[in-house]
Design a protein around this motif. Structure first.
Motif, mmCIF file in Angstrom:
data_model
loop_
_atom_site.group_PDB
_atom_site.id
_atom_site.type_symbol
_atom_site.label_atom_id
_atom_site.label_comp_id
_atom_site.label_asym_id
_atom_site.label_seq_id
_atom_site.Cartn_x
_atom_site.Cartn_y
_atom_site.Cartn_z
ATOM 1 N N ASP A 178 0.794 -1.146 0.114
ATOM 2 C CA ASP A 178 -0.029 0.053 -0.091
ATOM 3 C C ASP A 178 0.917 1.237 -0.204
ATOM 4 O O ASP A 178 0.397 2.365 -0.470
ATOM 5 C CB ASP A 178 -0.891 0.059 1.093
ATOM 6 C CG ASP A 178 -2.064 -1.225 1.083
ATOM 7 O OD1 ASP A 178 -2.169 -1.507 0.036
ATOM 8 O OD2 ASP A 178 -2.330 -1.637 2.148
ATOM 9 N N ARG A 180 3.743 1.501 -1.584
ATOM 10 C CA ARG A 180 4.709 1.562 -2.798
ATOM 11 C C ARG A 180 4.187 2.662 -3.623
ATOM 12 O O ARG A 180 3.219 3.265 -3.779
ATOM 13 C CB ARG A 180 4.404 0.186 -3.668
ATOM 14 C CG ARG A 180 5.532 -0.003 -4.568
ATOM 15 C CD ARG A 180 5.185 -1.527 -5.383
ATOM 16 N NE ARG A 180 3.987 -1.414 -5.873
ATOM 17 C CZ ARG A 180 3.554 -2.512 -6.558
ATOM 18 N NH1 ARG A 180 4.351 -3.700 -6.808
ATOM 19 N NH2 ARG A 180 2.221 -2.515 -7.273
ATOM 20 N N PRO A 181 5.105 3.394 -4.365
ATOM 21 C CA PRO A 181 4.921 4.489 -5.274
ATOM 22 C C PRO A 181 3.797 4.235 -6.255
ATOM 23 O O PRO A 181 3.831 3.162 -6.775
ATOM 24 C CB PRO A 181 6.345 4.578 -5.684
ATOM 25 C CG PRO A 181 7.212 4.229 -4.805
ATOM 26 C CD PRO A 181 6.645 3.047 -4.171
ATOM 27 N N GLU A 182 3.213 5.127 -6.638
ATOM 28 C CA GLU A 182 1.944 4.981 -7.470
ATOM 29 C C GLU A 182 2.564 4.481 -8.977
ATOM 30 O O GLU A 182 1.758 4.009 -9.630
ATOM 31 C CB GLU A 182 1.097 6.171 -7.556
ATOM 32 C CG GLU A 182 -0.180 6.019 -8.351
ATOM 33 C CD GLU A 182 -1.127 5.099 -7.722
ATOM 34 O OE1 GLU A 182 -1.973 4.437 -8.475
ATOM 35 O OE2 GLU A 182 -0.981 4.689 -6.469
ATOM 36 N N GLU A 183 3.603 5.273 -9.271
ATOM 37 C CA GLU A 183 4.136 4.819 -10.701
ATOM 38 C C GLU A 183 4.576 3.237 -10.734
ATOM 39 O O GLU A 183 4.374 2.768 -11.862
ATOM 40 C CB GLU A 183 5.595 5.665 -10.848
ATOM 41 C CG GLU A 183 6.490 5.254 -10.002
ATOM 42 C CD GLU A 183 8.075 6.259 -10.039
ATOM 43 O OE1 GLU A 183 9.056 5.747 -10.008
ATOM 44 O OE2 GLU A 183 7.862 7.543 -10.414
ATOM 45 N N SER A 185 2.607 0.811 -9.483
ATOM 46 C CA SER A 185 1.447 0.371 -9.642
ATOM 47 C C SER A 185 0.737 0.689 -11.145
ATOM 48 O O SER A 185 0.285 -0.320 -11.723
ATOM 49 C CB SER A 185 0.313 0.675 -8.798
ATOM 50 O OG SER A 185 0.836 0.364 -7.498
ATOM 51 N N MET A 186 0.819 1.724 -11.695
ATOM 52 C CA MET A 186 0.472 2.281 -12.981
ATOM 53 C C MET A 186 1.227 1.716 -14.172
ATOM 54 O O MET A 186 1.189 1.902 -15.272
ATOM 55 C CB MET A 186 0.313 3.751 -12.844
ATOM 56 C CG MET A 186 -0.469 4.330 -12.020
ATOM 57 S SD MET A 186 -0.592 6.049 -12.106
ATOM 58 C CE MET A 186 -1.255 6.362 -13.710
#
Length: 356
Positions: A178, A180-183, A185-186
């Motif tokens: 949760d 972790r950097p959003e980049e 996941s994207m």
């Protein structure tokens, strides 16, 4: 002839003539009715009646004797013969070099049907009329019209969906996914990885394979390690650090996402190297879906239950190299190897500019 008193169901316009319609045309012809009047009875156009009369009337042989009359049976027979020739030619019925090449790629390189289609189109290996679309290939596979069977494409037989759920009754070894950097996941920036181990025989202590996959390029690393323990995993990471260099390691491995297995207790120490290590929720392997999918592909080379001790470290690396040379639909049918090499070139070129 009164159509309302006929026992034959009324025909809808646009449909092909049936045998009953041809019998009606024969009756109208004997009564001397015009083409238009016959068309009204049959509920079709006058040109349809004219074409049917030509179709069902035989040719006169010589100048003697009566002119041939229209026959409903002859018209029906000619219609059925013509229907066998009116369908669109089947692409697989003719000599097709793309099909021969596709079969070779599937059997020798374990490519999927979609990989073959996309790669052939991107590289323009064959004229467009020879390349059959993915949907058609899978339909022909299940129909038995390809020189392949579903067993040549094991991922077709193993596809299934699982309902995602999260359980919280297990210890978490470090930072949660949760955070972790959003980049990551994207999947918009290279350098974010997922890690796991592939086990051969579960009974006893023997070698396993440490696997990592880069989330943007799908580049896959497979390293043979002595056992499923944290020291072996950490030793493999040390080897990777030596290979890519201390300066570049944190740029190439920005984050690594693992599960909560005990073999990943020590890799949390990678934060000292500038690497962010995150852990998926307990019993939530779907949160590392890329790694799980790649490990299933890796099982083509080492099936479950087969001892990994039978394979050398170089063989394990060659299996990963073959997977990285596989074109992917998600990558625009480029290979992971091509895209990861571009990423490395960017990393090393930036470092060179900074040092200059």
């Amino acid at each position: 002839m009164d159509r309302d008193n006929s026992t034959t169901p009324e025909r809808e316009r646009g449909q092909h003539l049936g045998f009953e319609d041809r019998c009606s045309i024969k009756t109208c012809k004997k009564l001397g009715m015009s083409l238009r009047k016959t068309a009204e009875v049959v509920n079709c156009s006058a040109s349809t009646v004219l074409n049917e009369l030509r179709r069902g009337t035989g040719k006169r042989k010589g100048n003697r004797g009566r002119f041939p009359e229209y026959s409903a049976k002859r018209g029906q027979a000619n219609y059925e013969t013509n229907r066998t020739r009116c369908h669109k030619p089947h692409k697989l019925e003719e000599e097709n070099p793309f099909i021969d090449w596709m079969v070779k790629q599937v059997r020798e390189k374990h490519w999927s049907l979609d990989c073959c289609v996309g790669y052939a189109r991107r590289k323009k290996l064959f004229p467009s009329e020879y390349i059959v679309c993915t949907k058609t290939l899978y339909r022909e596979l299940w129909a038995g019209n390809l020189p392949l069977s579903p067993f040549d494409l094991p991922e077709v037989l193993s596809r299934k969906s699982k309902k995602a759920h999260t359980r919280k009754n297990k210890k978490v070894l470090g930072k949660s996914i949760d955070d972790r950097p959003e980049e990551a996941s994207m999947r918009i920036v290279c350098g974010h990885w997922e890690i796991d181990t592939v086990v051969g025989k579960r009974a006893g202590k023997e070698s396993v394979v440490l696997t990592l996959v880069e989330k943007v390029t799908d580049f896959y690393l497979a390293i043979k390690i002595p056992g499923k323990d944290s020291d072996s995993v950490m030793a493999a990471m040390e080897t990777l650090r030596e290979e890519y260099g201390d300066t570049h390691f944190s740029e190439i491995f920005k984050t690594i996402t693992a599960d909560n297995g005990p073999e990943f207790e020590r890799p949390s120490e990678l934060k000292d190297w500038g690497v962010g290590v995150y852990f998926a929720h307990p019993y939530s392997s779907w949160e590392r879906g890329q790694n799980e999918r790649h490990n299933r592909l890796f099982r083509r080379y080492i099936p479950k239950g087969v001892s990994i001790d039978k394979y050398s470290a170089d063989q394990i690396l060659s299996f990963a190299d073959e997977m990285n040379a596989l074109p992917r639909k998600r990558l625009g049918y480029f290979t992971p190897e091509e895209l990861f090499d571009e990423f490395l070139d960017q990393v090393y070129s930036v470092v060179k500019v900074q040092s200059a």
